[in-house]
Design an enzyme around this catalytic site. Structure first.
Site, PDB file in Angstrom:
ATOM      1  N   HIS A 309      46.281   9.131   4.632  1.00 37.45           N
ATOM      2  CA  HIS A 309      47.038  10.044   5.497  1.00 37.45           C
ATOM      3  C   HIS A 309      46.498  11.449   5.280  1.00 37.45           C
ATOM      4  CE1 HIS A 309      50.400  12.152   7.346  1.00 37.45           C
ATOM      5  NE2 HIS A 309      50.681  11.006   7.938  1.00 37.45           N
ATOM      6  N   ASP A 367      52.286   3.422   9.461  1.00 40.81           N
ATOM      7  CA  ASP A 367      51.722   2.587  10.528  1.00 40.81           C
ATOM      8  C   ASP A 367      51.318   1.204  10.050  1.00 40.81           C
ATOM      9  OD1 ASP A 367      51.881   4.378  12.670  1.00 40.81           O
ATOM     10  OD2 ASP A 367      50.244   5.520  11.809  1.00 40.81           O
TER      11      ASP A 367
HETATM   12  N1  ACO Z   1      39.785   3.115   4.546  1.00 39.64           N
HETATM   13  C1  ACO Z   1      38.688   3.314   3.759  1.00 39.64           C
HETATM   14  N2  ACO Z   1      38.304   4.516   3.318  1.00 39.64           N
HETATM   15  C2  ACO Z   1      39.038   5.574   3.658  1.00 39.64           C
HETATM   16  C3  ACO Z   1      40.187   5.442   4.463  1.00 39.64           C
HETATM   17  C4  ACO Z   1      40.557   4.164   4.900  1.00 39.64           C
HETATM   18  N3  ACO Z   1      41.648   3.985   5.650  1.00 39.64           N
HETATM   19  N4  ACO Z   1      40.742   6.665   4.659  1.00 39.64           N
HETATM   20  C5  ACO Z   1      39.958   7.531   4.015  1.00 39.64           C
HETATM   21  N5  ACO Z   1      38.936   6.885   3.410  1.00 39.64           N
HETATM   22  C6  ACO Z   1      37.933   7.477   2.520  1.00 39.64           C
HETATM   23  C7  ACO Z   1      36.900   8.262   3.304  1.00 39.64           C
HETATM   24  O1  ACO Z   1      35.797   7.463   3.689  1.00 39.64           O
HETATM   25  C8  ACO Z   1      36.542   9.317   2.299  1.00 39.64           C
HETATM   26  O2  ACO Z   1      35.703   8.741   1.336  1.00 39.64           O
HETATM   27  P1  ACO Z   1      34.545   9.636   0.585  1.00 39.64           P
HETATM   28  O3  ACO Z   1      35.295  10.656  -0.196  1.00 39.64           O
HETATM   29  O4  ACO Z   1      33.803   8.634  -0.224  1.00 39.64           O
HETATM   30  O5  ACO Z   1      33.732  10.230   1.711  1.00 39.64           O
HETATM   31  C9  ACO Z   1      37.876   9.640   1.596  1.00 39.64           C
HETATM   32  O6  ACO Z   1      38.620   8.414   1.704  1.00 39.64           O
HETATM   33  C10 ACO Z   1      38.645  10.770   2.231  1.00 39.64           C
HETATM   34  O7  ACO Z   1      38.726  10.516   3.617  1.00 39.64           O
HETATM   35  P2  ACO Z   1      39.074  11.595   4.719  1.00 39.64           P
HETATM   36  O8  ACO Z   1      38.692  11.096   6.082  1.00 39.64           O
HETATM   37  O9  ACO Z   1      38.536  12.920   4.319  1.00 39.64           O
HETATM   38  O10 ACO Z   1      40.632  11.641   4.617  1.00 39.64           O
HETATM   39  P3  ACO Z   1      41.542  12.418   5.599  1.00 39.64           P
HETATM   40  O11 ACO Z   1      42.700  12.847   4.810  1.00 39.64           O
HETATM   41  O12 ACO Z   1      40.836  13.445   6.355  1.00 39.64           O
HETATM   42  O13 ACO Z   1      41.931  11.286   6.662  1.00 39.64           O
HETATM   43  C11 ACO Z   1      43.061   9.596   7.793  1.00 39.64           C
HETATM   44  C12 ACO Z   1      43.153  10.764   6.794  1.00 39.64           C
HETATM   45  C13 ACO Z   1      42.419  10.052   9.115  1.00 39.64           C
HETATM   46  C14 ACO Z   1      44.498   9.155   8.105  1.00 39.64           C
HETATM   47  C15 ACO Z   1      42.243   8.462   7.136  1.00 39.64           C
HETATM   48  O14 ACO Z   1      42.805   8.100   5.912  1.00 39.64           O
HETATM   49  C16 ACO Z   1      42.126   7.233   8.046  1.00 39.64           C
HETATM   50  O15 ACO Z   1      41.259   7.196   8.921  1.00 39.64           O
HETATM   51  N6  ACO Z   1      43.040   6.227   7.857  1.00 39.64           N
HETATM   52  C17 ACO Z   1      43.056   5.064   8.714  1.00 39.64           C
HETATM   53  C18 ACO Z   1      43.717   5.394  10.048  1.00 39.64           C
HETATM   54  C19 ACO Z   1      45.222   5.530   9.934  1.00 39.64           C
HETATM   55  O16 ACO Z   1      45.887   4.700   9.325  1.00 39.64           O
HETATM   56  N7  ACO Z   1      45.761   6.571  10.583  1.00 39.64           N
HETATM   57  C20 ACO Z   1      47.210   6.803  10.616  1.00 39.64           C
HETATM   58  C21 ACO Z   1      47.595   8.051   9.943  1.00 39.64           C
HETATM   59  S1  ACO Z   1      49.342   8.200   9.955  1.00 39.64           S
HETATM   60  C22 ACO Z   1      49.768   8.820  11.443  1.00 39.64           C
HETATM   61  O17 ACO Z   1      49.035   9.436  12.153  1.00 39.64           O
HETATM   62  C23 ACO Z   1      51.187   8.590  11.904  1.00 39.64           C
END
Ligand code: ACO
Length: 433
Positions: A309, A367
């Site tokens: 998140h 979610d």
């Molecule tokens: N699966 C695998 N790896 C992940 C995931 C995931 N779901 N989420 C983040 N990571 C990893 C990234 O690859 C990154 O790795 P690195 O440091 O090796 O490069 C690290 O974790 C940080 O990721 P960011 O994208 O910088 O995290 P951010 O906080 O910006 O993103 C987000 C948050 C967009 C929600 C992300 O976790 C994601 O895409 N999750 C899946 C989609 C999802 O469930 N969205 C719903 C959010 S809740 C809502 O909107 C109501």
């Protein structure tokens, strides 16, 4: 003592005030920056920018805290319901018994859809997406209730409570109608005797010759789903509502814009993405083990949807709460051995003990479970985001009010860093190459 921030730019120094919120959140007030220095701040995606002061919702993502109007989400989930929470968010205080009754009466009396609007539904293509229909219909409410949509903030704020009740009640009817119209099914009218969630399920699933009766656990799961989504601070759709409201636009137009912003897969579409991920894992004959390994390689199309998140770097408090209700809805519906469910449980278990996810503080978000709940209730996938929109409506409405009633409010108008060509002379068409 009030603290300040000292900024050194070129050979100048500027003292900037610090604003402190009621939970000791701190912000550097840069409102005078451009006037005094010619500089602006740059914060693409607004991750470090406070766009407003708001008294509706408090989140501490590090600690996994969510509160509406000061009340912890856990207490509201256990002791309240969606309609009472909608009242709290819209009015600022929990209702007394009398106020609660009045609000329910207003909602009941606002639930019917103008017959002119029913005809509008007939003209959408049969496979029109319910989010497109919902947004169009909410906006068109302004045509049917022009006295509530004057685009004069003073007048629209004076009728705010009436408009809010109209939207909270009608969004449920419009959502059910958009589903039925997309299936070519006859509309089922709302009933005066049913509570909010039961009435929605009735409008969705009853037939002229067969009355759908919601199991209490199913209605409770839906109630909880809506309550947990009722507001979430300055997310993409709420910021959109505020942006539109800042131009003076009425509450119908502003919330219709919120629906559009929610539609995207990075926002409201994530619960549907969870189900799509589970289906594709199942189709590949995987139990989730292979997928978790692939997700760890960081490929965008192999992200573990429903994990991580932007704000919560701890367990999403809503996920903890919804998970419990999920299991009671499943047992009421006698759902066992659903292959997608088994994969989901396996993914959750595997990720929660894997260092990749733990070290990045990636926990299940709301979610992860809400898509599974919707699916168990029988809500079709293209309606998942519509359900989110019904839930988020109180938050959008309350945020509109904060903008519309702010005497010092200005139209929202960020600046930019221009990166296009520098000035050049126009070239007539016969000389262009
Ligand atoms: N699966 C695998 N790896 C992940 C995931 C995931 N779901 N989420 C983040 N990571 C990893 C990234 O690859 C990154 O790795 P690195 O440091 O090796 O490069 C690290 O974790 C940080 O990721 P960011 O994208 O910088 O995290 P951010 O906080 O910006 O993103 C987000 C948050 C967009 C929600 C992300 O976790 C994601 O895409 N999750 C899946 C989609 C999802 O469930 N969205 C719903 C959010 S809740 C809502 O909107 C109501």
């Amino acid at each position: 003592m009030d603290s300040t921030a000292l900024l050194t730019l070129d050979d100048k120094q500027l003292t900037l005030p610090v604003i402190v919120g009621s939970e000791n959140e701190k912000a550097i007030d840069v409102r005078a920056l451009r006037d005094k220095t010619g500089y602006i701040t740059f914060d693409e995606g607004y991750g470090n920018t406070g766009s407003c002061q708001s008294s509706i919702t408090y989140i501490d993502g590090e600690k996994g805290i969510l509160r509406y109007r000061g009340y912890p989400i856990e207490q509201l989930a256990e002791q309240s319901n969606f309609i009472e929470v909608a009242y709290l968010i819209i009015h600022g205080e929990l209702p007394t018994l009398e106020q609660r009754k009045q609000f329910s009466t207003m909602l009941t009396e606002s639930s019917a859809i103008h017959s002119g609007m029913e005809h509008l539904f007939e003209n959408f293509p049969a496979d029109g997406h319910p989010m497109a229909i919902l947004s169009a219909m909410i906006n068109s409410l302004g045509c049917y209730y022009p006295h509530l949509a004057t685009n004069d903030h003073e007048r629209d704020v004076a009728t705010y409570y009436e408009t809010a009740a109209q939207i909270i009640s009608k969004v449920r009817s419009l959502a059910a109608y958009s589903y039925r119209s997309s299936r070519g099914l006859p509309f089922i009218f709302p009933r005066r005797d049913l509570p909010y969630c039961e009435n929605f399920l009735h409008m969705m699933f009853s037939e002229p010759y067969h009355q759908y009766v919601a199991k209490p656990e199913v209605a409770a799961a839906l109630n909880l789903f809506l309550l947990l989504h009722a507001d979430h601070e300055q997310n993409c759709s709420t910021s959109t509502v505020r942006m539109v409201a800042s131009s003076g636009a009425n509450l119908f137009a502003s919330t219709a814009a919120g629906v559009c912003a929610l539609w995207g897969p990075l926002h409201g579409g994530a619960n549907m993405a969870v189900i799509e991920m589970l289906k594709s894992i199942h189709a590949e004959g995987d139990d989730g083990t292979k997928f978790v390994e692939q997700a760890k390689n960081g490929k965008a199309d192999r992200r573990l949807m429903g994990f991580g998140h932007r704000v919560y770097k701890n367990y999403d408090p809503r996920a903890k709460i919804i998970k419990q209700s999920f299991y009671s809805a499943l047992s009421a519906l006698k759902i066992k051995d659903d292959p997608l469910l088994n994969i989901a449980m396996h993914l959750e278990e595997a990720a929660l003990k894997d260092d990749y996810f733990l070290s990045r503080r990636l926990y299940p978000n709301v979610d992860f479970y809400s898509g599974l709940i919707m699916r168990a209730i029988g809500i079709p996938e293209n309606m998942f985001t519509v359900m989110f929109a019904i839930g988020r409506m109180p938050g959008w409405i309350a945020n509109w009010k904060e903008v519309a009633s702010n005497p010092k409010g200005r139209i929202n108008r960020p600046r930019q860093i221009y990166t296009g060509p520098v000035t050049r002379n126009f070239v007539p068409i016969d000389q262009r190459r």
